[in-house]
Design an enzyme around this catalytic site. Structure first.
Site, short mmCIF file in Angstrom:
data_model
loop_
_atom_site.label_atom_id
_atom_site.label_comp_id
_atom_site.label_asym_id
_atom_site.label_seq_id
_atom_site.Cartn_x
_atom_site.Cartn_y
_atom_site.Cartn_z
N GLY A 11 -78.40 45.54 -86.99
CA GLY A 11 -79.31 44.50 -87.45
C GLY A 11 -80.75 44.98 -87.48
O GLY A 11 -81.07 46.06 -86.99
N GLN A 12 -81.62 44.15 -88.04
CA GLN A 12 -83.01 44.61 -88.18
C GLN A 12 -83.71 44.76 -86.83
O GLN A 12 -84.52 45.67 -86.65
CB GLN A 12 -83.80 43.72 -89.13
CG GLN A 12 -83.98 42.27 -88.76
CD GLN A 12 -84.92 41.56 -89.73
OE1 GLN A 12 -85.77 42.18 -90.38
NE2 GLN A 12 -84.77 40.26 -89.86
N LEU A 13 -83.38 43.92 -85.85
CA LEU A 13 -83.99 44.10 -84.54
C LEU A 13 -83.41 45.33 -83.84
O LEU A 13 -84.15 46.12 -83.24
CB LEU A 13 -83.81 42.85 -83.68
CG LEU A 13 -84.44 42.93 -82.28
CD1 LEU A 13 -85.93 43.28 -82.36
CD2 LEU A 13 -84.24 41.63 -81.53
N ILE A 39 -68.47 42.43 -79.21
CA ILE A 39 -68.95 41.59 -78.10
C ILE A 39 -68.28 40.22 -78.08
O ILE A 39 -68.49 39.44 -77.15
CB ILE A 39 -70.48 41.43 -78.13
CG1 ILE A 39 -70.95 40.75 -79.42
CG2 ILE A 39 -71.16 42.78 -77.92
CD1 ILE A 39 -72.42 40.36 -79.39
N THR A 64 -76.71 34.93 -87.93
CA THR A 64 -78.00 34.39 -88.41
C THR A 64 -77.92 33.71 -89.78
O THR A 64 -78.96 33.28 -90.29
CB THR A 64 -79.04 35.52 -88.50
OG1 THR A 64 -78.55 36.56 -89.36
CG2 THR A 64 -79.33 36.10 -87.12
N THR A 103 -84.14 31.88 -80.58
CA THR A 103 -84.79 31.43 -81.81
C THR A 103 -85.58 30.14 -81.64
O THR A 103 -85.29 29.33 -80.74
CB THR A 103 -83.72 31.21 -82.90
OG1 THR A 103 -84.31 30.65 -84.06
CG2 THR A 103 -82.64 30.26 -82.41
N TYR A 127 -76.51 26.51 -86.30
CA TYR A 127 -77.13 27.75 -85.84
C TYR A 127 -77.95 27.51 -84.57
O TYR A 127 -77.78 28.20 -83.56
CB TYR A 127 -78.01 28.35 -86.95
CG TYR A 127 -78.88 29.49 -86.50
CD1 TYR A 127 -78.33 30.71 -86.13
CD2 TYR A 127 -80.27 29.34 -86.43
CE1 TYR A 127 -79.14 31.76 -85.71
CE2 TYR A 127 -81.08 30.38 -86.01
CZ TYR A 127 -80.52 31.59 -85.65
OH TYR A 127 -81.32 32.61 -85.22
N LYS A 131 -77.18 28.87 -80.74
CA LYS A 131 -78.16 29.74 -80.08
C LYS A 131 -78.60 29.13 -78.74
O LYS A 131 -78.79 29.86 -77.75
CB LYS A 131 -79.37 29.98 -80.97
CG LYS A 131 -79.08 30.87 -82.19
CD LYS A 131 -78.68 32.28 -81.81
CE LYS A 131 -79.87 33.09 -81.30
NZ LYS A 131 -79.48 34.50 -81.02
N TRP A 152 -88.92 33.69 -87.64
CA TRP A 152 -89.33 34.25 -88.94
C TRP A 152 -89.37 35.78 -88.90
O TRP A 152 -90.36 36.41 -89.28
CB TRP A 152 -90.69 33.69 -89.36
CG TRP A 152 -90.74 32.22 -89.64
CD1 TRP A 152 -89.91 31.25 -89.16
CD2 TRP A 152 -91.70 31.54 -90.47
NE1 TRP A 152 -90.28 30.02 -89.63
CE2 TRP A 152 -91.37 30.16 -90.43
CE3 TRP A 152 -92.80 31.95 -91.21
CZ2 TRP A 152 -92.10 29.20 -91.13
CZ3 TRP A 152 -93.53 31.00 -91.90
CH2 TRP A 152 -93.18 29.64 -91.87
#
Length: 284
Positions: A11-13, A39, A64, A103, A127, A131, A152
């Site tokens: 993922g981007q993170l 996981i 997400t 989030t 979502y 979370k 964001w």
């Protein structure tokens, strides 16, 4: 040397942590994709941890797809809640601090003031609900848990609003972007740096913390700055949320108060415009 396991490596993170970890000589990161570590399977997690020693586990994995989650509640719950419970349990068993990323969607966004970590949660979609359940599972199962709520998120990696805008700038003559949802864009590399800075500390404070870039804007303002900083010439028009009906409702006001993380961990919180300008150098 601190040994860190990063889940959600694709993922981007996860990719942003990989990029930033090159600057931390005292930290050794191990990155696990979903293929390498599922996981959502508790038995596989237990097996994976049997012969490994980590000083931290950072969960960057998440479901997400906000709109898709409305019809795919089972999988959203599995990734955003149950998987977090499994990770919290195994890390607690091995006395490992656990960092989990959450989030702004745990709030309903109806109050126009920056949210504190102690504010009442009230998610308005699947979502956000899943979370929040993940947060609760983490905190209830591992007392050495740090929750980082963010909002964001964008970066040079994976799919996100900035990359979508840059693509549309090349495909269209004009765009309409929502102007009545307020928040603060978060460069995933800034969030990744904050995570690694926290891990670098000797004294840890556990609990919930907010992290997003400083400042505030609407999605329209965000798109306008992407246009300005990228040198695009497209026409961008502001429209209300009602012009873009979505399956999942979005929080109208998503600003997070960062006072606690700044005072507790002295992390750097750049302004969103400055951070966007820097990131676009890698994208344009």
């Amino acid at each position: 040397m601190k040994r860190i396991l990063i889940t959600g490596a694709n993922g981007q993170l996860g990719q942003s942590v990989l990029e930033q970890s090159k600057n931390y000589k005292e930290i050794e990161c191990f990155f696990a994709t979903q293929d390498q570590l599922d996981i959502t399977n508790e038995e596989l997690i237990k097996t994976y941890f049997e012969d490994k020693n980590f000083d931290f586990v950072v969960n960057c994995a998440a479901y997400t797809a906000v709109d898709k989650a409305e019809d795919d509640q089972e999988n959203a719950f599995l990734v955003n809640a149950k998987a977090v419970e499994y990770l919290a349990k195994i890390t607690a068993e091995k006395n490992i601090p656990f960092i989990h990323v959450s989030t702004d969607y745990v709030f309903d966004g109806t109050e126009a003031k920056p949210r504190l970590e102690t504010d009442q949660t009230n998610p308005i979609g699947v979502y956000g609900v899943t979370k929040l359940q993940g947060e609760e599972f983490a905190l209830n199962n591992n007392p050495k848990t740090i929750i980082l709520r963010t909002a964001w998120v964008y970066s040079r990696f994976a799919n996100n609003f900035v990359k979508t805008m840059l693509r549309l700038f090349n495909e269209k003559d004009s765009l309409s972007v929502v102007s009545d949802q307020i928040g603060s864009p978060t460069n995933a590399l800034d969030l990744a740096k904050a995570i690694l800075d926290i891990i670098s500390k000797d004294d840890l404070v556990y609990g919930i913390f907010n992290y997003s870039n400083e400042g505030e804007c609407s999605w329209f303002d965000f798109a306008t700055k992407i246009k300005e900083f990228s040198g695009a010439t497209i026409e961008i028009n502001p429209v209300p949320t009602s012009a873009f009906p979505t399956k999942a409702k979005r929080p109208a006001y998503s600003l997070l108060d960062k006072t606690k993380i700044k005072e507790t961990y002295q992390v750097d919180v750049p302004n969103w415009e400055d951070s966007l300008k820097q990131e676009l150098k890698h994208l344009v």
